[in-house]
Design a protein around this motif. Structure first.
Motif, PDB file in Angstrom:
ATOM      1  N   GLN A 182      41.542  15.686  16.144  1.00 24.76           N
ATOM      2  CA  GLN A 182      40.299  15.064  15.688  1.00 24.76           C
ATOM      3  C   GLN A 182      40.576  13.720  15.020  1.00 24.76           C
ATOM      4  OE1 GLN A 182      38.246  17.868  13.189  1.00 24.76           O
ATOM      5  NE2 GLN A 182      38.482  19.517  14.665  1.00 24.76           N
ATOM      6  N   THR A 241      39.637  19.856   2.890  1.00 18.19           N
ATOM      7  CA  THR A 241      38.397  19.498   3.575  1.00 18.19           C
ATOM      8  C   THR A 241      37.276  19.403   2.554  1.00 18.19           C
ATOM      9  OG1 THR A 241      39.128  20.615   5.586  1.00 18.19           O
ATOM     10  CG2 THR A 241      36.769  20.160   5.385  1.00 18.19           C
ATOM     11  N   TRP A 281      33.061  18.022   2.006  1.00 15.89           N
ATOM     12  CA  TRP A 281      31.821  17.645   2.683  1.00 15.89           C
ATOM     13  C   TRP A 281      31.337  16.317   2.147  1.00 15.89           C
ATOM     14  CZ3 TRP A 281      29.416  19.805   6.813  1.00 15.89           C
ATOM     15  CH2 TRP A 281      29.969  20.999   7.262  1.00 15.89           C
ATOM     16  N   GLU A 319      28.187  13.322   2.407  1.00 17.37           N
ATOM     17  CA  GLU A 319      26.782  13.149   2.754  1.00 17.37           C
ATOM     18  C   GLU A 319      26.611  11.962   3.692  1.00 17.37           C
ATOM     19  OE1 GLU A 319      24.278  15.162   1.978  1.00 17.37           O
ATOM     20  OE2 GLU A 319      25.687  16.452   0.920  1.00 17.37           O
ATOM     21  N   ALA A 320      25.713  12.103   4.642  1.00 16.82           N
ATOM     22  CA  ALA A 320      25.384  10.992   5.529  1.00 16.82           C
ATOM     23  C   ALA A 320      24.602   9.948   4.733  1.00 16.82           C
ATOM     24  CB  ALA A 320      24.560  11.506   6.697  1.00 16.82           C
ATOM     25  N   GLY A 323      25.181  16.606   6.153  1.00 17.54           N
ATOM     26  CA  GLY A 323      26.534  16.306   5.705  1.00 17.54           C
ATOM     27  C   GLY A 323      27.536  16.577   6.816  1.00 17.54           C
ATOM     28  N   TYR A 324      28.760  16.109   6.631  1.00 16.78           N
ATOM     29  CA  TYR A 324      29.813  16.311   7.614  1.00 16.78           C
ATOM     30  C   TYR A 324      31.137  16.517   6.886  1.00 16.78           C
ATOM     31  CZ  TYR A 324      30.449  11.366   6.585  1.00 16.78           C
ATOM     32  OH  TYR A 324      30.635  10.169   5.937  1.00 16.78           O
ATOM     33  N   PRO A 325      32.059  17.313   7.467  1.00 15.70           N
ATOM     34  CA  PRO A 325      33.338  17.572   6.808  1.00 15.70           C
ATOM     35  C   PRO A 325      34.353  16.455   7.075  1.00 15.70           C
ATOM     36  CG  PRO A 325      33.198  18.837   8.822  1.00 15.70           C
ATOM     37  CD  PRO A 325      31.876  18.114   8.670  1.00 15.70           C
TER      38      PRO A 325
END
Length: 159
Positions: free
Chosen positions: A36, A110, A112, A114-115, A138-140
């Motif tokens: 990734q 990891t 999280w 926020e967008a 949100g995304y990790p």
């Protein structure tokens, strides 16, 4: 006496951040399917702290081992490895410099995030019950923290 002089030549007084990192070791992720991106962190070696003074060991040779790859580096160095997100393997580092030795491990962290969004009303005008943070999901983000290996005289790798 010669070993003491050689060990003293390897050591440099350093502030909390250490000496500038000029070396970089890259482990290619091209042979893996689930990569990734990349994760980068700094590997440094220090003597045990005495009287609040940290002394960095410069030029220690380290072997980097994980369940998926191996590498070699000289400290201080930035290590760039394949990132598998939360499934990234633990990384073990064994370092030696003359009669000094030490080991350390790094585990993926990891968090999280926020967008991007905004604070306000979704309708663009004042409604007291509708005010809040509006944004995407949100995304990790997974990354390794910097690794400090403590070197001890007479130690064997793994201690």
């Amino acid at each position: 006496m010669r070993r003491v002089v050689a060990a003293a030549a390897l050591m440099v007084s350093a502030c909390a951040s250490g000496v500038p990192v000029e070396r970089q070791t890259v482990v290619s992720g091209s042979r893996f399917d689930a990569v990734q991106g990349e994760a980068a962190f700094v590997v440094r070696t220090f003597l045990p702290e005495e009287a609040g003074e940290r002394r960095e060991v410069i030029g220690a040779r380290c072997e980097v081992v994980s369940s998926l790859y191996t590498a070699a580096l000289v400290t201080p160095s930035r290590l760039v490895v394949p990132n598998f997100g939360p499934q990234s393997p633990e990384i073990g580092v064994d370092c030696t410099a003359d009669e000094l030795a030490g080991s350390g491990t790094a585990r993926i962290v990891t968090q999280w995030r926020e967008a991007p969004g905004y604070w306000g009303s979704p309708w663009g005008f004042y409604r007291p019950y509708a005010w809040g943070w509006y944004g995407g999901a949100g995304y990790p983000v997974s990354d390794y923290p910097d690794l400090v290996v403590v070197m001890r005289p007479g130690a064997t790798v793994g201690q």
